[in-house]
Enzyme design. Structure first.
Site, short mmCIF file in Angstrom:
data_model
loop_
_atom_site.label_atom_id
_atom_site.label_comp_id
_atom_site.label_asym_id
_atom_site.label_seq_id
_atom_site.Cartn_x
_atom_site.Cartn_y
_atom_site.Cartn_z
N GLY A 179 46.42 -24.26 37.29
CA GLY A 179 47.36 -24.28 36.17
C GLY A 179 47.76 -25.67 35.72
O GLY A 179 48.61 -25.82 34.85
N LYS A 222 40.54 -32.19 46.33
CA LYS A 222 41.34 -30.99 46.09
C LYS A 222 41.52 -30.14 47.35
O LYS A 222 42.33 -29.22 47.36
CB LYS A 222 40.67 -30.14 45.00
CG LYS A 222 40.38 -30.86 43.68
CD LYS A 222 41.62 -31.13 42.91
CE LYS A 222 41.42 -31.81 41.56
NZ LYS A 222 40.84 -31.01 40.52
N THR A 270 38.85 -23.55 32.90
CA THR A 270 39.42 -24.58 32.03
C THR A 270 39.64 -25.87 32.82
O THR A 270 40.01 -25.81 33.99
CB THR A 270 40.77 -24.07 31.46
OG1 THR A 270 40.51 -22.89 30.69
CG2 THR A 270 41.43 -25.11 30.58
N GLU A 289 43.19 -17.56 33.26
CA GLU A 289 42.27 -17.82 34.38
C GLU A 289 42.38 -16.72 35.43
O GLU A 289 41.38 -16.23 35.96
CB GLU A 289 42.58 -19.19 35.00
CG GLU A 289 42.27 -20.35 34.08
CD GLU A 289 42.73 -21.70 34.61
OE1 GLU A 289 42.20 -22.71 34.13
OE2 GLU A 289 43.62 -21.76 35.48
C1 5RP Z 1 43.62 -25.42 34.38
C2 5RP Z 1 43.24 -25.44 35.80
C3 5RP Z 1 42.18 -26.41 36.23
O1 5RP Z 1 41.18 -25.69 36.86
C4 5RP Z 1 42.77 -27.42 37.18
O2 5RP Z 1 43.88 -28.04 36.55
C5 5RP Z 1 41.73 -28.45 37.61
O3 5RP Z 1 41.40 -29.26 36.52
P1 5RP Z 1 40.32 -30.42 36.64
O4 5RP Z 1 39.00 -29.77 36.79
O5 5RP Z 1 40.49 -31.16 35.31
O6 5RP Z 1 40.69 -31.29 37.82
O7 5RP Z 1 43.74 -24.71 36.61
O8 5RP Z 1 44.72 -24.58 34.13
#
Ligand code: 5RP
EC number: 5.3.1.6
Length: 223
Positions: free
Chosen positions: A99, A125, A32, A107
């Site tokens: 999250g 990240k 997600t 997840e």
């Molecule tokens: C959702 C998550 C997503 O993987 C996390 O927030 C990263 O999101 P993005 O790809 O939009 O940076 O853990 O619950």
């Protein structure tokens, strides 16, 4: 390259990684978030080359279906070769914080079932120590204050994510100011608090492969 282009590049790299292993019976676990969304869009171009997907959220299920990709209940699937998802932070051991999109519990369940967990993220990240990103904790609503008090005892500053209800009908506490030097231990400690559904540390079951988008290209880190 901007952050979205880096996310798109790792999403495509994940598709390239899994494609040779897919056949007409393959079911793929899908995460997600914005990076996972790029993955879904890239995967959809190959939808005739696999059977379908298991989604880690209602939002992901809707996006998969909008592309005509069949979505299966996890209970009806015997085996998941791959789970592909983003993250809010990763350390070099591929322990993650997830999250940010409030989908952490589903997840974590799909990641637990998958043989190979491929994490896709832009280079921002990757961090030396987890914890700059506030750690999400999914909590049964009536236990919110109790869990918050226990999280303070563990050294964190929990903040209620107002207005957010998870796909499971629960609430989220975001825990600020944690220096997570032992993610495996902290994941277990927080999960042991009565009222916690799970927390966003993916350390007992980290990613197996991290595809990291950088301006120089996609870097692969293995566990
Ligand atoms: C959702 C998550 C997503 O993987 C996390 O927030 C990263 O999101 P993005 O790809 O939009 O940076 O853990 O619950």
């Amino acid at each position: 390259m901007n952050q979205d282009q880096l996310k798109q590049a790792v999403a495509q790299a994940a598709v390239d990684h899994i494609l040779p292993h897919l056949d007409s019976k393959s079911v793929i676990g899908v995460g997600t978030g914005s990076t996972a969304n790029y993955f879904i869009d890239a995967l959809a171009r190959h939808k005739m080359e696999f059977d379908g997907a298991v989604a880690s959220s209602e939002a992901t299920a809707a996006r998969l279906k909008s592309h005509g990709i069949p979505v299966y209940d996890l209970n009806s699937v015997g085996e998941l070769e791959f789970y592909v998802d983003g993250a809010d932070e990763s350390d070099e051991h591929l322990h993650l914080i997830k999250g940010g999109g409030a989908a952490l519990t589903r997840e974590k369940i799909v990641a637990a079932v998958a043989k190979t967990f491929i994490c896709i993220a832009d280079q921002s990240k990757l961090v030396p120590v987890l914890g700059r990103f506030p750690l999400p904790v999914e909590v049964i609503p009536m236990a919110r204050s109790h869990v918050a008090r226990q999280l303070v005892k563990l050294g964190g500053d929990p903040v209620y994510r107002e207005g957010v209800v998870t796909d499971n009908g629960n609430v989220i506490l975001d825990v600020h100011n944690l220096q997570i030097v032992n993610p495996v231990e902290l994941e277990a400690q927080i999960n042991a608090i009565v009222g916690v559904v799970t927390n966003g540390l993916f350390a007992a079951r980290p990613a197996d492969i991290l595809l990291l988008g950088t301006p120089e290209g996609v870097r692969q880190l293995n566990r």
